[in-house]
Motif scaffolding. Structure first.
Motif, PDB file in Angstrom:
ATOM      1  N   SER B  66      13.633  47.522  74.337  1.00  0.00           N
ATOM      2  CA  SER B  66      12.183  47.615  74.511  1.00  0.00           C
ATOM      3  C   SER B  66      11.835  49.046  74.894  1.00  0.00           C
ATOM      4  O   SER B  66      12.668  49.782  75.447  1.00  0.00           O
ATOM      5  CB  SER B  66      11.689  46.638  75.580  1.00  0.00           C
ATOM      6  OG  SER B  66      12.240  46.981  76.850  1.00  0.00           O
ATOM      7  N   ALA B  67      10.630  49.447  74.574  1.00  0.00           N
ATOM      8  CA  ALA B  67      10.186  50.798  74.920  1.00  0.00           C
ATOM      9  C   ALA B  67       8.701  50.767  75.212  1.00  0.00           C
ATOM     10  O   ALA B  67       7.965  49.940  74.658  1.00  0.00           O
ATOM     11  CB  ALA B  67      10.482  51.777  73.782  1.00  0.00           C
ATOM     12  N   GLU B  68       8.298  51.646  76.095  1.00  0.00           N
ATOM     13  CA  GLU B  68       6.880  51.755  76.403  1.00  0.00           C
ATOM     14  C   GLU B  68       6.514  53.214  76.639  1.00  0.00           C
ATOM     15  O   GLU B  68       7.358  54.028  77.005  1.00  0.00           O
ATOM     16  CB  GLU B  68       6.500  50.902  77.607  1.00  0.00           C
ATOM     17  CG  GLU B  68       7.224  51.260  78.893  1.00  0.00           C
ATOM     18  CD  GLU B  68       6.849  50.310  80.023  1.00  0.00           C
ATOM     19  OE1 GLU B  68       6.203  49.276  79.776  1.00  0.00           O
ATOM     20  OE2 GLU B  68       7.207  50.629  81.175  1.00  0.00           O
ATOM     21  N   ARG B  69       5.267  53.495  76.408  1.00  0.00           N
ATOM     22  CA  ARG B  69       4.749  54.831  76.660  1.00  0.00           C
ATOM     23  C   ARG B  69       3.367  54.676  77.296  1.00  0.00           C
ATOM     24  O   ARG B  69       2.345  54.807  76.654  1.00  0.00           O
ATOM     25  CB  ARG B  69       4.647  55.644  75.363  1.00  0.00           C
ATOM     26  CG  ARG B  69       4.357  57.115  75.611  1.00  0.00           C
ATOM     27  CD  ARG B  69       4.159  57.878  74.332  1.00  0.00           C
ATOM     28  NE  ARG B  69       3.981  59.305  74.627  1.00  0.00           N
ATOM     29  CZ  ARG B  69       3.496  60.181  73.769  1.00  0.00           C
ATOM     30  NH1 ARG B  69       3.132  59.801  72.552  1.00  0.00           N
ATOM     31  NH2 ARG B  69       3.366  61.458  74.108  1.00  0.00           N
ATOM     32  N   LEU B  70       3.402  54.361  78.549  1.00  0.00           N
ATOM     33  CA  LEU B  70       2.157  54.152  79.286  1.00  0.00           C
ATOM     34  C   LEU B  70       1.421  55.477  79.424  1.00  0.00           C
ATOM     35  O   LEU B  70       2.047  56.520  79.636  1.00  0.00           O
ATOM     36  CB  LEU B  70       2.464  53.559  80.659  1.00  0.00           C
ATOM     37  CG  LEU B  70       3.183  52.188  80.623  1.00  0.00           C
ATOM     38  CD1 LEU B  70       3.532  51.738  82.027  1.00  0.00           C
ATOM     39  CD2 LEU B  70       2.335  51.157  79.905  1.00  0.00           C
ATOM     40  N   LYS B  71       0.124  55.449  79.282  1.00  0.00           N
ATOM     41  CA  LYS B  71      -0.747  56.614  79.433  1.00  0.00           C
ATOM     42  C   LYS B  71      -0.476  57.690  78.385  1.00  0.00           C
ATOM     43  O   LYS B  71      -0.957  58.813  78.508  1.00  0.00           O
ATOM     44  CB  LYS B  71      -0.631  57.224  80.838  1.00  0.00           C
ATOM     45  CG  LYS B  71      -0.982  56.247  81.957  1.00  0.00           C
ATOM     46  CD  LYS B  71      -0.834  56.879  83.323  1.00  0.00           C
ATOM     47  CE  LYS B  71      -1.138  55.864  84.415  1.00  0.00           C
ATOM     48  NZ  LYS B  71      -0.956  56.438  85.778  1.00  0.00           N
ATOM     49  N   GLY B  72       0.319  57.367  77.375  1.00  0.00           N
ATOM     50  CA  GLY B  72       0.519  58.304  76.275  1.00  0.00           C
ATOM     51  C   GLY B  72       1.266  59.567  76.633  1.00  0.00           C
ATOM     52  O   GLY B  72       1.166  60.564  75.910  1.00  0.00           O
ATOM     53  N   VAL B  73       2.032  59.538  77.721  1.00  0.00           N
ATOM     54  CA  VAL B  73       2.778  60.741  78.104  1.00  0.00           C
ATOM     55  C   VAL B  73       4.270  60.416  78.068  1.00  0.00           C
ATOM     56  O   VAL B  73       4.878  60.409  76.998  1.00  0.00           O
ATOM     57  CB  VAL B  73       2.335  61.284  79.478  1.00  0.00           C
ATOM     58  CG1 VAL B  73       3.095  62.555  79.830  1.00  0.00           C
ATOM     59  CG2 VAL B  73       0.840  61.551  79.473  1.00  0.00           C
ATOM     60  N   ASP B  74       4.867  60.143  79.248  1.00  0.00           N
ATOM     61  CA  ASP B  74       6.304  59.880  79.244  1.00  0.00           C
ATOM     62  C   ASP B  74       6.604  58.467  78.767  1.00  0.00           C
ATOM     63  O   ASP B  74       5.713  57.620  78.636  1.00  0.00           O
ATOM     64  CB  ASP B  74       6.927  60.180  80.606  1.00  0.00           C
ATOM     65  CG  ASP B  74       6.283  59.403  81.726  1.00  0.00           C
ATOM     66  OD1 ASP B  74       6.825  59.412  82.842  1.00  0.00           O
ATOM     67  OD2 ASP B  74       5.223  58.776  81.488  1.00  0.00           O
ATOM     68  N   SER B  75       7.889  58.250  78.490  1.00  0.00           N
ATOM     69  CA  SER B  75       8.299  56.989  77.867  1.00  0.00           C
ATOM     70  C   SER B  75       9.608  56.509  78.468  1.00  0.00           C
ATOM     71  O   SER B  75      10.424  57.303  78.947  1.00  0.00           O
ATOM     72  CB  SER B  75       8.462  57.193  76.368  1.00  0.00           C
ATOM     73  OG  SER B  75       8.961  56.028  75.735  1.00  0.00           O
TER      74      SER B  75
END
Lengths: 119, 117
Positions: B66-75
């Motif tokens: 799974s992967a996420e990039r909250l707030k469009g910055v770090d991941s």
């Protein structure tokens, strides 16, 4: 689907000599980019040179040049005056040209050629 | 400018354990990629984000990755549970979107070398 083939797993060259790394690709696209990336041991991958498919002139960057044969789907990298710092894995990559400002794209990488420059 | 930052650099875990990798892209880069590079192979795209939205996750094994990039910055990329075949270098990369459209050069981090034993 696009594929990228690098048929030379390993190569070596004497310092100051010239070496050519081969790459072939397969695509039905007409607008695309081709790249060579260099990955030195334990360091990050960096862009060496890029070629836009619609440009007939071969790209050059200092000691690095390409031989782009669009009809043959061939994209080789020539390194002139090889230096010890050129020792690295070299990856050929293909990218379909995106459309507009929000077009998405992804790279397709070959399996790489490990180049060793000998002193 | 600072490059793509990844941590940790190395990780050894036992199979069936979980692991997470972190990536901070170059400031202002809208597109972020996670690649898996198995020894002797070229990088394979796992997932691609544009800002905080997923644009390609077709090769991500979603039963365990799974992967996420909250707030469009770090991941963050997570594997749970890990298998032996997950041993690889996980590369994070980023690229900007210019006024001309998506830029073509991708900037890579140094990667995280994962060994599953």
């Amino acid at each position: 689907a696009q594929t990228v083939t690098q048929s030379q797993p390993e190569m070596s060259v004497q310092e100051a000599e010239t070496v050519t790394l081969s790459c072939t690709y397969d695509t039905s696209e007409s607008n695309y980019y081709l790249f060579w990336y260099k990955q030195p041991p334990s360091r990050q991958m960096i862009l060496v040179i890029r070629q836009e498919a619609y440009k007939q002139q071969n790209a050059t960057e200092n000691r690095f040049s390409v031989n782009f044969q669009k009809a043959a789907k061939s994209f080789s990298l020539k390194i002139s005056d090889s230096q010890l710092g050129d020792t690295a894995m070299y990856f050929c990559a293909f990218m379909k040209r995106p459309f507009g400002t929000s077009g998405t794209y992804k790279y397709i990488f070959g399996t790489g050629t490990r180049l060793k420059v000998l002193a | 400018e600072a490059g793509v930052a990844q941590s940790p650099r190395y990780k050894i875990i036992e199979k069936r354990q979980s692991v997470a990798f972190w990536c901070n892209p170059i400031s202002g880069h809208a597109t972020l990629y996670w690649y898996q590079q198995i020894l002797g192979q070229g990088p394979k795209l796992l997932i691609q984000f544009q800002n905080n939205g997923v644009v390609d996750d077709s090769q991500l094994p979603k039963d365990r990755f799974s992967a996420e990039r909250l707030k469009g910055v770090d991941s963050t990329l997570k594997i749970q549970p890990a298998k032996l075949e997950d041993s690889a270098v996980y590369l994070c990369a980023s690229s900007p979107i210019t006024r001309r459209g998506a830029d073509t050069e991708v900037f890579f981090g140094q990667g995280t070398r994962l060994t599953v034993v």
